[in-house]
Design a protein around this motif. Structure first.
Motif, short mmCIF file in Angstrom:
data_model
loop_
_atom_site.label_atom_id
_atom_site.label_comp_id
_atom_site.label_asym_id
_atom_site.label_seq_id
_atom_site.Cartn_x
_atom_site.Cartn_y
_atom_site.Cartn_z
N VAL A 134 0.86 -1.19 0.00
CA VAL A 134 0.00 0.00 0.00
C VAL A 134 0.89 1.24 0.00
N VAL A 135 0.54 2.20 -0.85
CA VAL A 135 1.22 3.50 -0.86
C VAL A 135 0.16 4.55 -0.61
N VAL A 136 0.30 5.28 0.49
CA VAL A 136 -0.61 6.38 0.81
C VAL A 136 0.17 7.67 0.59
N THR A 137 -0.36 8.55 -0.25
CA THR A 137 0.27 9.85 -0.49
C THR A 137 -0.63 10.94 0.10
N LEU A 138 -0.07 11.69 1.03
CA LEU A 138 -0.78 12.77 1.70
C LEU A 138 -0.17 14.10 1.25
N THR A 139 -1.01 15.03 0.82
CA THR A 139 -0.52 16.32 0.35
C THR A 139 -1.17 17.45 1.14
N LYS A 140 -0.34 18.39 1.57
CA LYS A 140 -0.83 19.59 2.26
C LYS A 140 -0.18 20.79 1.61
N PHE A 141 -1.02 21.74 1.17
CA PHE A 141 -0.53 22.97 0.57
C PHE A 141 -0.25 24.00 1.67
#
Length: 161
Positions: A134-141
């Protein structure tokens, strides 16, 4: 996608006692980038949830590792949490997440996808690839308090007289 300016990589054993190390890492990186305190707290919580999911579900009691990558951009921080463990069906997790019931124990809510809901609430973007591991990508600007350059500043529009 544009290239990140910097890449920070961290590999931890898939054990709960190492999740705090990841929280410290994101706190330090996000602080250096100029994120606001509340955003840093949100990222720490979302990233800890992604790591905890990997700890709890990826290796089914076997030894394993979690790779956490921080991609530093001018306008955002992308964090990838990758394990080589059991894959899962993201659509099935979303389908069973349903409404949260107050009398439901936290462990049951987490099994029903509360962690995923939490990550999606705290982050600007959440991408999950569950094919091999599993690859979880979390993005916050970064929410910089920038004034729109089209609007005149109050000092220019006031009459001083």
């Amino acid at each position: 996608m544009d290239q990140s300016k910097e890449l920070v990589e961290l590999t931890i054993p898939a054990k709960a006692e190492y999740v705090g190390v990841v929280r410290l890492a994101v706190s330090g990186i996000a602080n250096r980038m100029g994120f606001h305190y509340d955003d840093i707290e949100d990222m720490k919580l979302a990233l800890a949830e992604a790591c905890t999911n990997a700890v709890d579900h990826a290796y089914s009691g076997r030894e394993g590792q979690i790779a956490v990558s921080f991609f530093v951009h001018d306008d955002r921080l992308e964090m990838k949490v990758k394990d080589e463990g059991n894959s899962f069906d993201i659509a099935a997790v979303k389908q069973r997440s349903g409404p949260i019931e107050n009398d439901m124990p936290l462990t049951a809510m987490r099994e029903r996808g509360l962690g995923l809901h939490l990550m999606e609430t705290l982050m600007d973007r959440v991408d999950i690839d569950g094919d091999r591991g599993v690859v979880v990508t979390l993005t916050k600007f970064i929410d910089r308090d920038e004034v729109d350059h089209v609007v005149d500043s109050p000092t220019e529009t006031q009459s001083h007289g």
